[in-house]
Write a protein that holds these residues in place. Sequence first.
Motif: not given
Length: 399
Positions: A203-208, A390-391, A394-395, A397, A399
């Motif tokens: 999940k962390v890899q997906d977010a970052q 980021p988890l 979620p709203n 930014d 990036s």
Amino acid sequence: MLSPGVESQLYKLPWVCEEGAGTPVVLQGHIDCGSLLGHRAVYRMCFATAAFFFLFTLLMLCVRSSRDPRAAIQNGFWFFKFLVLVGITVGAFYIPDGSFSNVWFYCGVVGSFLFILIQLVLFIDFAHSWNQRWLGKAEECDSRAWYAGLFFFTLLFYTLSIAAVTLLFIYYTHPGPCYEGKVFIGLNLTLCVCVSIVAVLPKVQDAQPNSGLLQASVITLYTTFVTWLALSSVPDQKCNPHLLTHLSNGTILAGPEGYETHWWDAPSIVGLIIFILCTVFISLRSSDHRQVNNLMQTEECPSALEATQQQQVATCGGRAFDNEHDGVTYSYSFFHFCLVLASLHIMMTLTNWYRPGEARKMISTWTAVWVKICASWAGLLLYLWTLVAPLLLPNRDFS
């Protein structure tokens, strides 16, 4: 100022000490000769630099563009600024000793704690940009050599961390006493393992996508170093090999606990090297991270077109190009505030975080230990927050 040769020469200067019966005399009724030497001289010189930068921190508040008259002071008047710095430095040596050293010690503790966290942010940013650049090279060149390089340095940093933890257990703990050192090392190791696991969670890899073990390995090695700094300040001879007992010939003064440490030990030397590397890194590069730029009060990297235009203008005529008419590229005030913290950090590093005691003694205290170890834990928790933020939000930014 800390070297014996400089100290002996200071005693010979007529404006420092008058000839007497081998005892320090009071200079013009203001300051004891011993306060001009050794660690007290370092305290006064660093007080001068910190005061100089703090003055400019206040002077440059709310400077929005180079149209502000104060911007000219920031970017010019170098002779007068150096003259002010020299004047403050000379005046600092005439500060009555009294409680100055003790009060300034605690100011240095707070400033150095904040600067350790700034160094941690720089290391996170450096590792992230390193990882991102090499992954981009691997995709562009379709070569596994870049992946192998990332794997090698990640393995190297973790190996160095494991070796460091092992040495800390060997030299700073014993089977019976030294419970504090065992707790410090064990808790730091646990947090490092946790952040390493979290960094590779799906999940962390997906977010970052740019998050990885390279960043975690760099943070692990750095926080292990800060833990080493903390253990090197423990005021217990059994748990700290850096402490020396009082010798019979009187060459080493002992504090109330009966111990005093080396001046130039390994933790101080490594700390100075890391300080220089961080200073060079932040001086030569603007971050690619919006969060880091917001924290350091700098602008994001200019576009290629803007950079080309600036280069052309700088080349034609050989004159400096003012790109701050519409807005400053960095916060002048925050820039000087970081230099205030840097001055305090240098002061604490050069004096090995000793607290000035009576009779011109330097004493290792638990205050320095707890400040350093709390900085290590705060750094790990800060990095952990950058991974899970980021988890949890979620709203936002990230990036």
